[in-house]
Motif scaffolding. Structure first.
Motif, PDB file in Angstrom:
ATOM      1  N   SER A  33       0.823  -1.216   0.000  1.00 53.88           N
ATOM      2  CA  SER A  33       0.000   0.000   0.000  1.00 53.88           C
ATOM      3  C   SER A  33       0.861   1.272   0.000  1.00 53.88           C
ATOM      4  CB  SER A  33      -0.942   0.011   1.204  1.00 53.88           C
ATOM      5  OG  SER A  33      -0.185   0.101   2.394  1.00 53.88           O
ATOM      6  N   TYR A  34       2.134   1.138   0.300  1.00 53.98           N
ATOM      7  CA  TYR A  34       3.035   2.304   0.286  1.00 53.98           C
ATOM      8  C   TYR A  34       3.691   2.471  -1.097  1.00 53.98           C
ATOM      9  CZ  TYR A  34       2.872   1.792   5.404  1.00 53.98           C
ATOM     10  OH  TYR A  34       2.476   1.687   6.708  1.00 53.98           O
ATOM     11  N   GLU A  35       3.532   1.454  -1.938  1.00 56.99           N
ATOM     12  CA  GLU A  35       4.303   1.430  -3.191  1.00 56.99           C
ATOM     13  C   GLU A  35       3.524   1.921  -4.410  1.00 56.99           C
ATOM     14  OE1 GLU A  35       7.437  -2.159  -2.275  1.00 56.99           O
ATOM     15  OE2 GLU A  35       5.406  -2.723  -2.859  1.00 56.99           O
ATOM     16  N   THR A  36       2.212   2.051  -4.254  1.00 55.80           N
ATOM     17  CA  THR A  36       1.385   2.504  -5.376  1.00 55.80           C
ATOM     18  C   THR A  36       0.624   3.734  -4.940  1.00 55.80           C
ATOM     19  OG1 THR A  36       1.149   0.263  -6.181  1.00 55.80           O
ATOM     20  CG2 THR A  36      -0.507   1.815  -6.924  1.00 55.80           C
ATOM     21  N   ASP A  37       0.503   4.694  -5.844  1.00 52.88           N
ATOM     22  CA  ASP A  37      -0.181   5.929  -5.469  1.00 52.88           C
ATOM     23  C   ASP A  37      -1.689   5.734  -5.493  1.00 52.88           C
ATOM     24  OD1 ASP A  37      -0.837   5.989  -8.209  1.00 52.88           O
ATOM     25  OD2 ASP A  37      -0.809   8.174  -8.222  1.00 52.88           O
ATOM     26  N   TRP A  38      -2.411   6.756  -5.052  1.00 52.61           N
ATOM     27  CA  TRP A  38      -3.861   6.667  -4.891  1.00 52.61           C
ATOM     28  C   TRP A  38      -4.563   6.383  -6.222  1.00 52.61           C
ATOM     29  CZ3 TRP A  38      -8.328   9.001  -6.546  1.00 52.61           C
ATOM     30  CH2 TRP A  38      -9.478   8.708  -5.783  1.00 52.61           C
ATOM     31  N   THR A  39      -4.046   6.930  -7.308  1.00 47.43           N
ATOM     32  CA  THR A  39      -4.719   6.750  -8.598  1.00 47.43           C
ATOM     33  C   THR A  39      -4.458   5.369  -9.196  1.00 47.43           C
ATOM     34  OG1 THR A  39      -2.834   7.525  -9.906  1.00 47.43           O
ATOM     35  CG2 THR A  39      -4.401   9.203  -9.157  1.00 47.43           C
ATOM     36  N   GLY A  40      -3.418   4.709  -8.735  1.00 47.16           N
ATOM     37  CA  GLY A  40      -3.038   3.426  -9.326  1.00 47.16           C
ATOM     38  C   GLY A  40      -2.134   3.597 -10.538  1.00 47.16           C
ATOM     39  N   ARG A  41      -1.830   4.842 -10.896  1.00 48.49           N
ATOM     40  CA  ARG A  41      -1.023   5.083 -12.097  1.00 48.49           C
ATOM     41  C   ARG A  41       0.472   4.952 -11.815  1.00 48.49           C
ATOM     42  NH1 ARG A  41      -0.387  10.669 -15.383  1.00 48.49           N
ATOM     43  NH2 ARG A  41       1.175   9.906 -16.831  1.00 48.49           N
TER      44      ARG A  41
END
Ligand code: MLT
Ligand code: ZN
Length: 465
Positions: free
Chosen positions: A34-42
């Motif tokens: 959860s720390y490795e991907t941003d909120w948008t998923g991009r």
């Protein structure tokens, strides 16, 4: 196949565990995900470890250990950033600041409070409102966004019109520099012309000059009476004209937000909310007035006197009604993401060209990605439009290039409030001159000579220029 992160340099893991305790050095991919991907998923990367220091001294220990091992780091707050600036896209170690949740007593005499980097915006707001004051920055991600992230990105949001952005709220800052030393200027003095404005420099530096661990924050008067209106208008020209009238007449104006029919439909489809009006309209201006006295009459009168611009209006003064109206605007981000991973751009142009730019952007996007869907919304007072492009992830670069060139050619900024991050790195030269970039690079070299703090964010590597 998932790429494995580079292993931690020899001995660094033990050193970090000694500083923060074994429970706060996460290496299990299920825990680090959860720390490795941003909120948008991009934007996504892999990190050899996520370190969760609990005090400023621990942050200093972590940064010093990383400096010694020459291990690059990305500082992360609530991970609500939208430009890929807070995730380990280059395999960096993530330093999460969310455990720095200390919140000092509200200093009502100075109208200030001291907050740790990990304090969430909504918690800060609750804390200071209980003391009869308020905080000048607000936006939809308030339940996750943190003081450290707000400061590091100089967050803007919905109240810039009245109170300015995050930099304007800073009466002091505490940050850990690249060698692990602690810079602390937290006295809260509002008059202190003693050299460079380091808090102002660290604000908006996107984690590239230091790791923000806390801030001394200015507070604003709490306004007991609030009224929100969603006003249907014929288009962007009418919205800008109405804004000018309201700004002239209403000292109490606190927010002015713009959205369009396409965005409203998405929000309604996603949330199930009813339509605000019996008929659909091309554009909507949401305004909020707030004061110690009830500002409803002055807003109603100003709207009545602008009947040539106002097609319809819905007003609310009670909390539930106000939140209901705000949901049409604040629901955009989530509704857009529910449709797929968007290419999110965040531009600002002078209000004189704002209507023309807003009208042109869907066509500009189509030229770069014919099947894309463009959803615009934003903070009209600052000429700030969020350009959200769906069905275009495979044309992200082309869309970004077309939009940012269009905006820059009209005197605009490629990054109004979200920051440069990695998303707009290649276009920095559209908004900043070679002299400005050289000065920024000199500051970066001086404060982070090894280039370990958020490398690849904000400033392109020298080889790319
Ligand atoms: C907003 O204004 O709602 C935020 O900047 C988030 C976004 O742009 O999606
Ligand atoms: Zn915004």
């Amino acid at each position: 196949m998932t790429r494995s992160p580079a292993p931690l340099p020899d001995g660094l893991g033990d050193h970090l565990r000694a500083v923060v305790g074994g429970n706060h050095v996460l290496v299990d991919p299920e825990l680090t995900a959860s720390y490795e991907t941003d909120w948008t998923g991009r934007f996504s990367g892999r990190s050899p470890a996520v370190v969760r220091p609990g005090t400023t001294a621990e942050v200093a220990g972590v940064v010093a250990a990383c400096a010694k091992a020459r291990a690059p780091i990305v500082a992360q707050g609530g991970n609500t950033g939208l430009v890929g600036g807070g995730v380990p896209m280059g395999g960096e170690l993530v330093v999460s600041l969310t455990r720095l949740t200390e919140l000092g007593p509200v200093d009502t005499a100075a109208a200030q409070v001291t907050a740790g980097a990990g304090v969430r915006l909504a918690d800060l707001q609750r804390h200071v409102r209980a003391a009869g004051l308020d905080f000048g920055v607000d936006f939809a991600a308030r339940d996750s966004a943190t003081v450290g992230g707000l400061t590091a990105t100089n967050a803007g949001g919905e109240r810039v019109l009245r109170y300015g952005g995050m930099r304007a709220q800073l009466a002091g800052i505490e940050a850990v520099l690249a060698d692990g030393s602690v810079l602390s200027r937290m006295s809260g003095l509002l008059k202190d012309n003693t050299g460079y404005d380091l808090p102002g420099l660290l604000a908006g530096s996107e984690g590239t000059l230091g790791v923000v661990t806390g801030a001394r924050l200015r507070l604003v008067p709490s306004q007991r009476n609030r009224v929100v209106a969603v006003v249907a208008v014929g288009g962007v020209d009418e919205a800008v004209e109405l804004l000018a009238v309201l700004r002239q007449r209403l000292r109490t104006l606190e927010a002015a937000e713009l959205f369009f029919a396409t965005g409203l439909e998405l929000v309604r489809a996603h949330s199930g909310m009813p339509a605000p009006f019996a008929a659909g309209h091309p554009a909507y201006l949401l305004v909020e007035c707030a004061d110690r006295r009830d500002p409803t009459d002055e807003l109603t009168e100003a709207l009545a006197d602008s009947e040539e611009l106002v097609r319809d209006a819905a007003l609310a003064t009670d909390a539930a009604g106000r939140h209901g109206l705000w949901a049409y605007r604040e629901g955009h981000t989530e509704a857009i993401n529910a449709e797929g991973v968007p290419v999110k751009l965040d531009i600002a142009v002078p209000l004189a060209v704002f209507p023309a730019v807003a009208r042109a952007l869907p066509t500009v996007v189509s030229g770069a990605a014919p099947h894309a869907r463009t959803v615009l919304f934003g903070h009209i007072n600052e000429g700030n439009l969020h350009v959200n492009v769906l069905d275009a992830t495979d044309r992200a670069e082309e869309v970004t290039d077309a939009v940012l060139r269009h905006v820059a050619a009209r005197g605009g900024s490629i990054s109004a409030e979200h920051g440069v991050g990695r998303a707009k790195l290649a276009w920095l030269g559209l908004s900043r001159s070679p002299t400005e970039i050289a000065a920024m690079r000199a500051v970066k070299r001086a404060l982070d000579p090894q280039g370990l703090l958020n490398p690849g964010v904000l400033l392109p590597p020298p080889s790319c220029e």
